[in-house]
Design a protein around this motif. Sequence first.
Motif, PDB file in Angstrom:
ATOM      1  N   THR A  51       0.815  -1.213   0.000  1.00  0.00           N
ATOM      2  CA  THR A  51       0.000   0.000   0.000  1.00  0.00           C
ATOM      3  C   THR A  51       0.847   1.261   0.000  1.00  0.00           C
ATOM      4  N   GLY A  52       2.122   1.162  -0.254  1.00  0.00           N
ATOM      5  CA  GLY A  52       2.925   2.360  -0.350  1.00  0.00           C
ATOM      6  C   GLY A  52       3.876   2.542   0.805  1.00  0.00           C
ATOM      7  N   GLY A  53       3.799   1.660   1.806  1.00  0.00           N
ATOM      8  CA  GLY A  53       4.770   1.704   2.884  1.00  0.00           C
ATOM      9  C   GLY A  53       4.852   3.065   3.521  1.00  0.00           C
ATOM     10  N   LEU A  54       6.027   3.640   3.552  1.00  0.00           N
ATOM     11  CA  LEU A  54       6.251   4.909   4.219  1.00  0.00           C
ATOM     12  C   LEU A  54       5.472   6.066   3.602  1.00  0.00           C
ATOM     13  N   PHE A  55       4.892   5.854   2.428  1.00  0.00           N
ATOM     14  CA  PHE A  55       4.172   6.940   1.786  1.00  0.00           C
ATOM     15  C   PHE A  55       2.677   6.883   2.042  1.00  0.00           C
ATOM     16  N   GLY A  56       2.204   5.864   2.735  1.00  0.00           N
ATOM     17  CA  GLY A  56       0.793   5.782   3.027  1.00  0.00           C
ATOM     18  C   GLY A  56      -0.050   5.652   1.773  1.00  0.00           C
ATOM     19  N   ALA A 111       2.326  20.104   0.589  1.00  0.00           N
ATOM     20  CA  ALA A 111       3.301  20.758  -0.278  1.00  0.00           C
ATOM     21  C   ALA A 111       4.310  19.760  -0.840  1.00  0.00           C
ATOM     22  N   TYR A 112       4.557  18.668  -0.096  1.00  0.00           N
ATOM     23  CA  TYR A 112       5.491  17.628  -0.536  1.00  0.00           C
ATOM     24  C   TYR A 112       4.793  16.307  -0.828  1.00  0.00           C
ATOM     25  N   ASN A 113       3.483  16.230  -0.622  1.00  0.00           N
ATOM     26  CA  ASN A 113       2.739  14.967  -0.692  1.00  0.00           C
ATOM     27  C   ASN A 113       3.410  13.897   0.166  1.00  0.00           C
ATOM     28  N   LEU A 114       3.736  14.256   1.398  1.00  0.00           N
ATOM     29  CA  LEU A 114       4.543  13.414   2.274  1.00  0.00           C
ATOM     30  C   LEU A 114       3.829  13.179   3.603  1.00  0.00           C
ATOM     31  N   VAL A 115       3.575  11.916   3.927  1.00  0.00           N
ATOM     32  CA  VAL A 115       3.026  11.566   5.241  1.00  0.00           C
ATOM     33  C   VAL A 115       4.147  11.704   6.273  1.00  0.00           C
ATOM     34  N   VAL A 116       3.994  12.622   7.227  1.00  0.00           N
ATOM     35  CA  VAL A 116       5.033  12.884   8.206  1.00  0.00           C
ATOM     36  C   VAL A 116       4.726  12.288   9.572  1.00  0.00           C
TER      37      VAL A 116
END
Length: 214
Positions: A25-30, A154-159
């Motif tokens: 499912t995308g791992g670290l990217f959710g 802004a980064y499309n990043l799950v933090v």
Amino acid sequence: MRATMTLVLPWLLVWLVPSLASAQTGGLFGPFGQATVSFSADFMVDADGRPSDGRIMFIPQRRRVEVTTDGRHIVGITYLDLGVGYSMDLDRKVYSEFNVGPTPALPTGSIFPNWTVTRDGEDTVDGYVRTRYNAEEHRPNGDGFRGILWLVEAYNLVVEAKGINKAGGRTWPVKYRIFNIKVGPQDPALFEPPPDFTRQGTGVDPSAPPRVQP
């Protein structure tokens, strides 16, 4: 077999976020696909009360995750477009190749079909505006995740992620966060094994897509 599992288990650990269990499912990217920028950052993950931390580096279609486990320094590199990668033991200077799965194509910036996400507001942490989502993943085999994801749009990043994961018939709490984010170019050499490392096993060829078993 024990030596092989020592290399593989840290790779499984770094895929525990966030769907937060297995990699498809995308791992670290959710559920949002890949980040839209190259970056490096520190991360921490706590799965079922077992905390770990490390470092992540990303360029388009390539991801490097570094963790220390049982006193050993392990690196996982994944070629997201090909669905293959490497697990490296930095202390022993060995690596093995792995195949992520028969469907390597991962979308960029789009929602995965098994996920439902609902926007639930915004906050600002570490100078970043984060959009908060209630998120649920339901896989055909019953596995999935339910919790909250914080996305820097802004980064499309799950933090950050926090919730309950279900896999293999059991559930456990998971928490994940990345910080010290540095956006910018990354050294391409970091996304492949060093030339003086020894490969263990026959592995797969990361220059070609994995074969789909009939």
